[in-house]
Write a protein that holds these residues in place. Structure first.
Motif, PDB file in Angstrom:
ATOM      1  N   TYR B 384      19.248  -0.630   1.371  1.00  0.00           N
ATOM      2  CA  TYR B 384      19.025   0.011   2.672  1.00  0.00           C
ATOM      3  C   TYR B 384      17.599  -0.223   3.153  1.00  0.00           C
ATOM      4  O   TYR B 384      16.642   0.076   2.444  1.00  0.00           O
ATOM      5  CB  TYR B 384      19.298   1.511   2.572  1.00  0.00           C
ATOM      6  CG  TYR B 384      19.327   2.196   3.928  1.00  0.00           C
ATOM      7  CD1 TYR B 384      20.475   2.162   4.713  1.00  0.00           C
ATOM      8  CD2 TYR B 384      18.197   2.840   4.430  1.00  0.00           C
ATOM      9  CE1 TYR B 384      20.508   2.763   5.959  1.00  0.00           C
ATOM     10  CE2 TYR B 384      18.230   3.449   5.686  1.00  0.00           C
ATOM     11  CZ  TYR B 384      19.390   3.403   6.435  1.00  0.00           C
ATOM     12  OH  TYR B 384      19.409   4.000   7.677  1.00  0.00           O
ATOM     13  N   GLY B 385      17.448  -0.738   4.324  1.00  0.00           N
ATOM     14  CA  GLY B 385      16.123  -1.037   4.864  1.00  0.00           C
ATOM     15  C   GLY B 385      15.893  -2.531   5.051  1.00  0.00           C
ATOM     16  O   GLY B 385      15.050  -2.926   5.847  1.00  0.00           O
ATOM     17  N   ILE B 386      16.650  -3.379   4.341  1.00  0.00           N
ATOM     18  CA  ILE B 386      16.455  -4.821   4.555  1.00  0.00           C
ATOM     19  C   ILE B 386      16.828  -5.154   5.999  1.00  0.00           C
ATOM     20  O   ILE B 386      17.831  -4.651   6.530  1.00  0.00           O
ATOM     21  CB  ILE B 386      17.246  -5.699   3.560  1.00  0.00           C
ATOM     22  CG1 ILE B 386      16.863  -7.169   3.805  1.00  0.00           C
ATOM     23  CG2 ILE B 386      18.748  -5.458   3.652  1.00  0.00           C
ATOM     24  CD1 ILE B 386      17.401  -8.138   2.802  1.00  0.00           C
ATOM     25  N   PHE B 388      15.216  -4.235   8.589  1.00  0.00           N
ATOM     26  CA  PHE B 388      14.621  -3.295   9.547  1.00  0.00           C
ATOM     27  C   PHE B 388      13.350  -3.901  10.142  1.00  0.00           C
ATOM     28  O   PHE B 388      12.365  -4.094   9.447  1.00  0.00           O
ATOM     29  CB  PHE B 388      14.270  -1.965   8.853  1.00  0.00           C
ATOM     30  CG  PHE B 388      15.413  -0.993   8.741  1.00  0.00           C
ATOM     31  CD1 PHE B 388      16.723  -1.425   8.771  1.00  0.00           C
ATOM     32  CD2 PHE B 388      15.171   0.370   8.617  1.00  0.00           C
ATOM     33  CE1 PHE B 388      17.783  -0.528   8.662  1.00  0.00           C
ATOM     34  CE2 PHE B 388      16.220   1.286   8.509  1.00  0.00           C
ATOM     35  CZ  PHE B 388      17.523   0.831   8.529  1.00  0.00           C
TER      36      PHE B 388
END
Lengths: 235, 572
Positions: B384-386, B388
Motif C-alpha cells: 500500500y502506497g506504491i 502514490f
C-alpha cells in the motif's frame, strides 16, 4: 468509521451508510466485492481484527453508479498493454470499493469527486461521465490529469483524479499482475550474497576487500558460530 | 501453550513478556525458580500459520498492508499501537507524548528493527563528559559481561571496529551492503562521515539448534517463522519453558497493582482477567516488573497503601519523572543513478546493512548529545502506497507531472527503488519536568487509573535536529542525490518527531545509589521494597542515541541473577 458505527450500519441492513449520507434510496450492492476475489480467512489477524474485517466486508459504500464510474476511471488510468492486464483485470475497482470502507476519510473524496465529474460532464456534454463517448472522456481526462493545468474551475477534478490515480496504481502494483508487470522478484526465501556483478559494473562500483572481509561467508552460514575470547568468529 | 489459572504461590511473578520480562523469566527459571508471567495480551508464535504474516504477498491483506489497525501496517507483527481502544492516556495541555503499547506475548520485541547496540563507556557517564543530567551509578565495565552473554545467547551481527564508545561484541558476520547502501558509503565518506556494518539481532549464521538461519526476506518486523530474528517469545520464553517447565503464562491479564502486607512488603500482583473482567491475584516471593517504563510506573503509582501512600517505591517522588524518548527526524532523497534499475531480489535482512554511529563526541557543538544515522531504501515489496504521487518525481527533471495510461506504468518502473532515506535517532537530555503521573479523573475500560503525560523537548534536542538536517544535506549532496521536500526549520522544531514516536521511552524508575534521587538501586531493586525489581527501561538514567533493547536485556540478566543470589542469602 469505528466499530460501533459499522455495527449500526449492519443493523440498518440494506439501507446502509450511503443512504444516510445521501438521504435518498441508493442503488448499490450487486457489484463484485474484494472478498469474492481473494480469500482473507487467514492473514495473521487478532480476534478484534477479524471482527472488524467481517463488518467491512458486509458493508456497502458505493452505489452501482459510483462503482461503475470508478471502474471506468481505473481502466482509463491503467488500460491493458500487450503484456499486462488492465486495472479491472487486476480487480482494482474491488480494491477501491474495500478501501473506501476501510479508510473512511476517502469516502468524501470519492462521493464529491464523482459528483463533480458528473456535473462537469453534464455541463460539457449533457450526460453523466459514464455515458459520454470515449473521446469525450479523454477530453475531460486531459483537463484533470495534469496538476500544472489547474484552474479555479477544474481544481476539484484535479484533486479527485490524484486520489483515484494513487489508489489505482497502488491497487494494481500490489497484485501478482502488478508485480509481474514491474518485474518484482522479492518476498521469497533466498541467500543474499551481495549485488550482482553486472549491476556493480553498470554502476562502476565495487565492494572493498576490507569491507567484504567482515561479511558473511555464505558457504559457512550453517556452521554453528563459535568465538575466541576476544570475540573473533572462529567457525 | 496452555494458560494456567491455578492460584499457586510462585517464587517470582513477572509483569510483562517483552525484552526485560522475557529475559528475567528465562534466567530465573533456569536457576530453578517457579515463575509466573502476567501478559496483557494474547499468545503469539510466528511459527504457527494462524499468527504468521511473514512472506504473505500484499494481496493477502484486503488493504494491501496499510495500517488501519496496526500502526506499522497490516503485516507488522506488533498488535496495538499509539492508540488502543479502551486504554486511553492523557496529556497536559501544551505538552505532547505518544505511548506505543503492544499487548501480546513478546510485547514490542515483535516489531522492533532489531538494531542491537551496546551503550558505551560515555553513555553511562554523560554528566562527566558534558556536565548535564546525571551519571548512571554503574559503568560500561559493570554491564560488559552481560552484553557478552546477550550477544552469545541471542545473536547479533556486526563487525569489530574498535570505536571507543561503540563497543564491539561477539558478532555474527554482517551481510554485504545493497546498492543504495554502497552509494551511501561513497557519499558519507566524501562528506567526512564514517559508515560501518549495522548491528542487528538477526542470525546470518547458525547460533543453535532452536533457531533457523536468516533466509533474507527483509521482513523481521513481521516476526520470523523460523526464529532467525530476536523476539522475547521465540528466543527467551519458549526455549526456557521447554528446558525448565517452570514458567506459567497468564495471558490477557492486565496488571493492576502490586499488593503489600502491613509491613509494606510486596506479596502479590493483582490483575484483571480481560476475558471475563474478573480481578485476580498471584502471590510470589519476588515481584519483577518488566511492563515497559511507563506501564511499570503506572502500576507502582497505582499501588498505594498505608506504608506506601504515594505509590510503591515512590518515597523519592520520582516515579514517572525523567521520562525521555530518543529524538527522531529524517529525510528522503531521490538518487538519479538508481532510476531505471535492473530489478533483482535485494530484500536482504529486515533492516539496514550499514549505518553511521555518532562520530562527533570530541567536537564542540551547540548541543550536548549525539545521534546515529539509519539508512533505508531499495526495491522493497510493493505494498500500500506504491505509486502514490510517483508521477510528481518527474518535477525534479522538469518533465510532465500527471497523466494517465502507459506513462504511469513507466513512472512506476522508472522510479522503483530510486528513493532512499536517512533516519536520525538521537539522545535527548532527561528532564525532571518531563514525566507521567496518574490522571486523577480518567480510568481505562478495566477501571484502572490511566497515565497523564507532560513532555516538552528542549533546545538541546532542537539544536541537535538542526545539526542533523545539515548533515543529511551534506551526505545527499556528496551522493549526488536530490533531497526531497523542504529542509525543516525552527517553525517545526527542525522536524523533530513528537516525544514517544521513536518508542524508546525510558527513565521513569531510574537507578541510583541515593534513595532520595532515584527509584531503584544499581541492581534494579526498589529502594523502598526489597522484593520488587524493575527489569524494563524504566531504570535507565539516560538513554544513549542507541536502541535500548540490548541494554534492557543485559541489565535484566544482571538483576535476575542478583535476585537469585539474594534469595539464596535469604535477604528477600
Amino acid at each position: 468509521m469505528d466499530r460501533r458505527e459499522s455495527i449500526k450500519t449492519l443493523l440498518l441492513g440494506a439501507l446502509g451508510t450511503s443512504a444516510l449520507i445521501n438521504g435518498c434510496a441508493p442503488d448499490h450492492g450487486d457489484h463484485r466485492k474484494l472478498q469474492d476475489v481473494y480469500n482473507f480467512d487467514s492473514y495473521g489477524r487478532t480476534t478484534e481484527e477479524k471482527l472488524r474485517d467481517a463488518d467491512l466486508f458486509a458493508e456497502n459504500f458505493f452505489s452501482d453508479h459510483e462503482i461503475e464510474t470508478v471502474a471506468i476511471l481505473c481502466d482509463l488510468i491503467l488500460p491493458a498493454t500487450d503484456t499486462a492486464g488492465s486495472a479491472s483485470d487486476a480487480h482494482v475497482p474491488e480494491f477501491i470499493d474495500f478501501m473506501v470502507k476501510d479508510a473512511a476519510s476517502l469516502q468524501g473524496d470519492f462521493r464529491t469527486g464523482i459528483r463533480w465529474l458528473d456535473g462537469y460532464s453534464k455541463t460539457k456534454f449533457g450526460y453523466d461521465f459514464s455515458l459520454i463517448t470515449e473521446a469525450q472522456k479523454i477530453e475531460i481526462l486531459d483537463e484533470i490529469a495534469y496538476p500544472d493545468n489547474a484552474t479555479d474551475e477544474n481544481q476539484a477534478g484535479i484533486d479527485f483524479f490524484r486520489t483515484i490515480r494513487n489508489l489505482t496504481l497502488t491497487g494494481y502494483y500490489t497484485t501478482q499482475m502488478g508485480w509481474d508487470d514491474l518485474g518484482y522478484v522479492g518476498n521469497r526465501p533466498n541467500v543474499w550474497d551481495g549485488i550482482p556483478e553486472e549491476v556493480l559494473n553498470e554502476h562502476e562500483l565495487e565492494y572493498e576487500p576490507e569491507w567484504l572481509a567482515k561479511c558473511v561467508d555464505q558457504t559457512k552460514h550453517n556452521i554453528t558460530a563459535e568465538w575466541d575470547e576476544d570475540g573473533n568468529l572462529i567457525t | 501453550m496452555e494458560i494456567i489459572k491455578s492460584r499457586k504461590e510462585y517464587d517470582a511473578v513477572i509483569v510483562g513478556s517483552g525484552a526485560g520480562g522475557g529475559m528475567s523469566a528465562k534466567i530465573l527459571a533456569e536457576k530453578g525458580l517457579n515463575v509466573a508471567i502476567i501478559e496483557a495480551g494474547p499468545y503469539f508464535d510466528p511459527a504457527q500459520d494462524k499468527y504468521r504474516t511473514q512472506l504473505r504477498p500484499s494481496w493477502e491483506s484486503p488493504r494491501r498492508g496499510s495500517g488501519s489497525t496496526r500502526a506499522f501496517g497490516d503485516f507488522d507483527a506488533a498488535y496495538g499501537g499509539w492508540d488502543i481502544e479502551g486504554e486511553p492516556y492523557t496529556k497536559t495541555e501544551g505538552t505532547d507524548f505518544g505511548w506505543f503499547r503492544s499487548r501480546m506475548l513478546g510485547g514490542r520485541t515483535n516489531h522492533w528493527g532489531r538494531i542491537s547496540l551496546r551503550f558505551g563507556p560515555l553513555d553511562f557517564k554523560r554528566k562527566d563528559w558534558d556536565g548535564i543530567g546525571d551519571n548512571w551509578p554503574i559503568g560500561y565495565e559493570d554491564v560488559k559481561p552481560y552484553y557478552d552473554r546477550v550477544d552469545k545467547m541471542i545473536g547479533v551481527f556486526g563487525s569489530k571496529e574498535g570505536i571507543f564508545n561503540e563497543p564491539d561484541g561477539f558478532f555474527l558476520p554482517p551481510p554485504k551492503p545493497r546498492l543504495h547502501e554502497l552509494y551511501y558509503i561513497k557519499g558519507a565518506r566524501k562528506a567526512g562521515i564514517p559508515v560501518i556494518p549495522s548491528r542487528l539481532s538477526i542470525l546470518t549464521k547458525r547460533l543453535n539448534n532452536n533457531r533457523g538461519v536468516c533466509f533474507y526476506c527483509g521482513q523481521c518486523n513481521r516476526a520470523c517463522q523460523i526464529y532467525a530474528d530476536f523476539s522475547a517469545g521465540t528466543c527467551l520464553i519458549f526455549p526456557a519453558q521447554k528446558s525448565t517447565g517452570r514458567i506459567d503464562l497468564y495471558l490477557n491479564a492486565m496488571a493492576k497493582e502490586v499488593l503489600t502486607d502491613g509491613n509494606g512488603k510486596a506479596t502479590a500482583v493483582s490483575y484483571i482477567n480481560k476475558d471475563d473482567g474478573s480481578e485476580q491475584e498471584i502471590k510470589a516471593k519476588v515481584i519483577v516488573l518488566g511492563a515497559s517504563a511507563c506501564s511499570t510506573a503506572r502500576i507502582l503509582l497505582n499501588s498505594k497503601s498505608a506504608t506506601h501512600p504515594d505509590g510503591l517505591g515512590n518515597s523519592s517522588g520520582l516515579i514517572g519523572r525523567y521520562l525521555h524518548d530518543s529524538t527522531g527526524t529524517g529525510r528522503a532523497a531521490l538518487v538519479p543513478e538508481l532510476m531505471n534499475r535492473k530489478i533483482y531480489n535485494e530484500d536482504g535482512v529486515g533492516g539496514m546493512h550499514i549505518y553511521t554511529p555518532w562520530w562527533l563526541n570530541k567536537e564542540k557543538l551547540d548541543f550536548p548529545r549525539g545521534y546515529h544515522l539509519e539508512i533505508w531504501g531499495g526495491m522493497g515489496m510493493p505494498s500500500y502506497g506504491i505509486g502514490f504521487d510517483t508521477t510528481y518525481l518527474n518535477s525534479y527533471f522538469n518533465e510532465t507531472v500527471g497523466g494517465y495510461g502507459d506513462k504511469l506504468r513507466d513512472d512506476v518502473k522508472r522510479f522503483f527503488g530510486s528513493v532512499m532515506g536517512i533516519s536520525v535517532r538521537g539522545e535527548s537530555v532527561p528532564q525532571f519536568d518531563n514525566y507521567c503521573e496518574i490522571d486523577p479523573e480518567v480510568k481505562d475500560k478495566w477501571g484502572i487509573p490511566v497515565l497523564r503525560f507532560h513532555y516538552k523537548w528542549t533546545d538541546y534536542e532542537r539544536l541537535q535536529a538542526r545539526h542533523a538536517h545539515e548533515t543529511l544535506e551534506n551526505i545527499f549532496d556528496a551522493m549526488g542525490a536530490i533531497p526531497m521536500g523542504d529542509k525543516p526549520g525552527a517553525d517545526t522544531d527542525y522536524g523533530l518527531a513528537p516525544p514517544g514516536l521513536i518508542i524508546h521511552e525510558v527513565g521513569t524508575t531510574r537507578m541510583g545509589d541515593d534513595p532520595a534521587s532515584s527509584v531503584t538501586n544499581r541492581y534494579n531493586q526498589l529502594h523502598d521494597a526489597d522484593n520488587v525489581f524493575v527489569v524494563d527501561a524504566g531504570v535507565f538514567v539516560s538513554q544513549a542515541d542507541k536502541n535500548p533493547t540490548w541494554t534492557i536485556m543485559a541489565l535484566s540478566i544482571r538483576a535476575s541473577e542478583y535476585i537469585v543470589d539474594q534469595l539464596q542469602k535469604q535477604n528477600l
